[in-house]
Design an enzyme around this catalytic site. Structure first.
Site, PDB file in Angstrom:
ATOM      1  N   GLU A 263       0.848  -1.204   0.000  1.00  0.00           N
ATOM      2  CA  GLU A 263       0.000   0.000   0.000  1.00  0.00           C
ATOM      3  C   GLU A 263       0.876   1.244   0.000  1.00  0.00           C
ATOM      4  OE1 GLU A 263      -2.878  -0.056   3.147  1.00  0.00           O
ATOM      5  OE2 GLU A 263      -3.775  -1.941   2.521  1.00  0.00           O
ATOM      6  N   HIS A 281      -8.323   1.042   1.712  1.00  0.00           N
ATOM      7  CA  HIS A 281      -8.116   0.994   3.168  1.00  0.00           C
ATOM      8  C   HIS A 281      -9.047   1.978   3.883  1.00  0.00           C
ATOM      9  CE1 HIS A 281      -4.866  -0.421   6.187  1.00  0.00           C
ATOM     10  NE2 HIS A 281      -6.013  -0.228   6.821  1.00  0.00           N
TER      11      HIS A 281
END
Length: 531
Positions: A263, A281
């Site tokens: 990420e 997220h």
């Protein structure tokens, strides 16, 4: 001097005001956490650091943090904090695991609906002016079996919501008993059973060695054909490449992921596949959750800096504000017992054993044990504290054991600390009187009643006349004032000890004069932090 806290990420103004209202000096610099060099320059002045995910607390930052006592993460994940380095530095790392558990659980349920009914794809198709009603055939959640991997705080909320949707809930969580899982409304099963029975699988476990790739290629192959998988916990729990292959082969009917192994996720083998729902997220991304975790971290850090209460710490036992009030004198006693042993022991320690008797046996023994171990370690490293001591002991291969028992003697409660070396065992016992003052009550199995002072002198000798006179005459004749004098012996004519509380450190030349009398087998000066 007031404690100082740095807020280096975006926290709400209400949270910042909590620090101020409680008398803590706070600097709100929400962009500082993105600049590691400027953060390293500034951090040395602060007792506390409040962060979200943008601030990376590295060993370099911790090395510069000369006064830092606590790091508070507004949220659950602390991947951006080097917890091992923080522990060695003696810095408490806290998070707020409850502030966003409902929000994250709701997101998992929303993702489950989205993948069951192909809502994102159907929405995109309709926006494009198509009317593909027959293309987006979904499935109901009612009467389906939901397998939850990790049924802790968030997983428990998911189970509750799923039962409200009339789903059958099974759970794999080796850390919880069958009874605990049943209380959450789920059936405890092993992992293979969960994989084989589940129509939907949702993950709610931290990313640790035991859970990394828990949905590996091998385990994904064990799932029921047509399963749908949801991950709103941590990237790295699912083998993304293997999942992509099983989606393409239609063994897995759909997947919904809020987290990814890398990420920010700009490329991923799951991107672009049909019936894969992806979000960036967003598990904790609601205004309510963001406010809740910010307020909680401010309260937790303030409690610790002002009262010593430890809540939601990841690297030391938690001690509530109520516990801190009751346990404060006992924690001080544990520290004094350890400090005595540490100053008396010159050889490497192999084991530390603690016996808790009476009222103290019902207290937070993890915290008391950490205090005792820290007291021992301070003899060679004054920077050690309750956070770093257990880690240092483990690194040195020291075995730590605890025993608790009901009231067995004259005291309402007491602690006995024993250390084992290759040469000997050494023990000391203590209690806390009704006035809240710790006392030593036994040394080497000899009963005593000794007040603990900052400067103390300890001697051992054969029980024979002249000892008291020699101590009093030598110390008094050399300007050392005795505040308290305690004697003890195992039996007449056998080994005896003396423990003296004096007003100032005993000079080396006075120790030499005592040694010259030939009356003492051992003479030690001791120092205790009684502040």
């Amino acid at each position: 001097m007031a404690a100082k806290v740095l807020v280096s990420d975006k926290l709400s103004e209400t949270a910042v005001q909590i620090f101020r209202d409680r008398g803590i000096e706070v600097d709100f610099m929400p962009e500082l956490g993105k600049d590691k060099d400027k953060l390293a320059e500034a951090i040395g002045d602060y007792d506390g650091l409040a962060i979200r995910s943008a601030t990376k607390v590295t060993p370099t930052i911790l090395e510069a943090a000369k006064n830092l006592k606590v790091i508070g993460r507004a949220g659950i994940g602390t991947d951006n904090v080097d917890k091992a380095a923080a522990s060695k530095k003696g810095v408490i790392v806290m998070n707020t695991p409850f502030g966003n558990m409902v929000t994250t659980a709701e997101h998992a349920i929303a993702m489950m609906f989205a993948v069951a009914r192909q809502i994102p794809e159907a929405s995109a198709s309709t926006h494009a002016g198509k009317w593909e009603k027959s293309k987006f055939m979904g499935v109901e959640l009612t009467n389906k079996t939901l397998g939850i991997i990790g049924i802790g705080n968030i997983g428990g909320v998911v189970a509750d919501r799923a039962r409200g949707l009339k789903m059958k809930v099974i759970a794999y969580d080796p850390t919880l008993s069958e009874e605990k899982i049943a209380q959450k409304g789920a059936e405890k099963v092993d992992l293979d059973t969960l994989l084989a029975r589940s129509d939907f699988i949702t993950l709610h476990t931290p990313l640790i060695d035991a859970t990394r790739n828990i949905l590996s290629r091998e385990n994904l192959a064990k799932t029921k054909k047509g399963v749908r998988i949801v991950n709103c916990a941590r990237g790295g729990l699912v083998d993304e490449a293997a999942l992509a292959e099983l989606l393409q082969s239609e063994h897995v009917a759909g997947a919904a992921l809020d987290v990814f192994a890398e990420e920010p996720a700009t490329e991923n083998p799951l991107f672009g596949l049909p019936n894969v729902v992806c979000t960036p997220h967003l598990g904790a991304a609601t205004s309510e959750a963001q406010e809740n975790v910010a307020l909680q971290v401010a309260e937790q850090m303030s409690d610790y800096l002002l009262t010593g209460a430890v809540t939601n710490a990841l690297n030391m036992p938690s001690v509530t504000a109520e516990e801190a009030k009751v346990m404060g004198p006992w924690i001080k006693l544990a520290d004094h017992l350890g400090n005595f042993i540490g100053q008396m022991t010159d050889e490497p320690i192999k084991a530390i054993n603690l016996l808790y008797d009476g009222v103290v046996s019902q207290m937070n023994l993890e915290a008391l044990t950490s205090a005792a171990v820290a007291g021992i370690m301070k003899a060679v490293n004054p920077e050690v504290n309750m956070v770093s001591a257990p880690l240092i002991a483990k690194e040195r291969g020291i075995k730590i054991s605890t025993t608790k028992q009901d009231k067995s003697g004259a005291f309402e409660g007491y602690i006995k600390l024993t250390v084992v070396t290759a040469e000997r065992e050494r023990s000391i016992g203590g209690t806390v009187f009704s006035d809240g003052k710790p006392r030593f009550i036994q040394i080497k199995g000899i009963n005593i009643d000794a007040e603990i002072g900052q400067h103390m002198l300890y001697t051992t000798n054969r029980d024979e006349p002249g000892i008291i006179g020699a101590l009093g005459q030598t110390l008094g004749g050399n300007g050392v004032n005795i505040a308290n004098f305690t004697l003890g012996r195992s039996k007449a004519g056998a080994e005896a000890i003396a423990l003296l509380y004096v007003d100032a450190p005993v000079p080396e030349d006075v120790i030499a004069k005592l040694d010259e009398t030939g009356l003492f087998q051992q003479i030690r000066t001791l120092e205790f932090d009684v502040g």
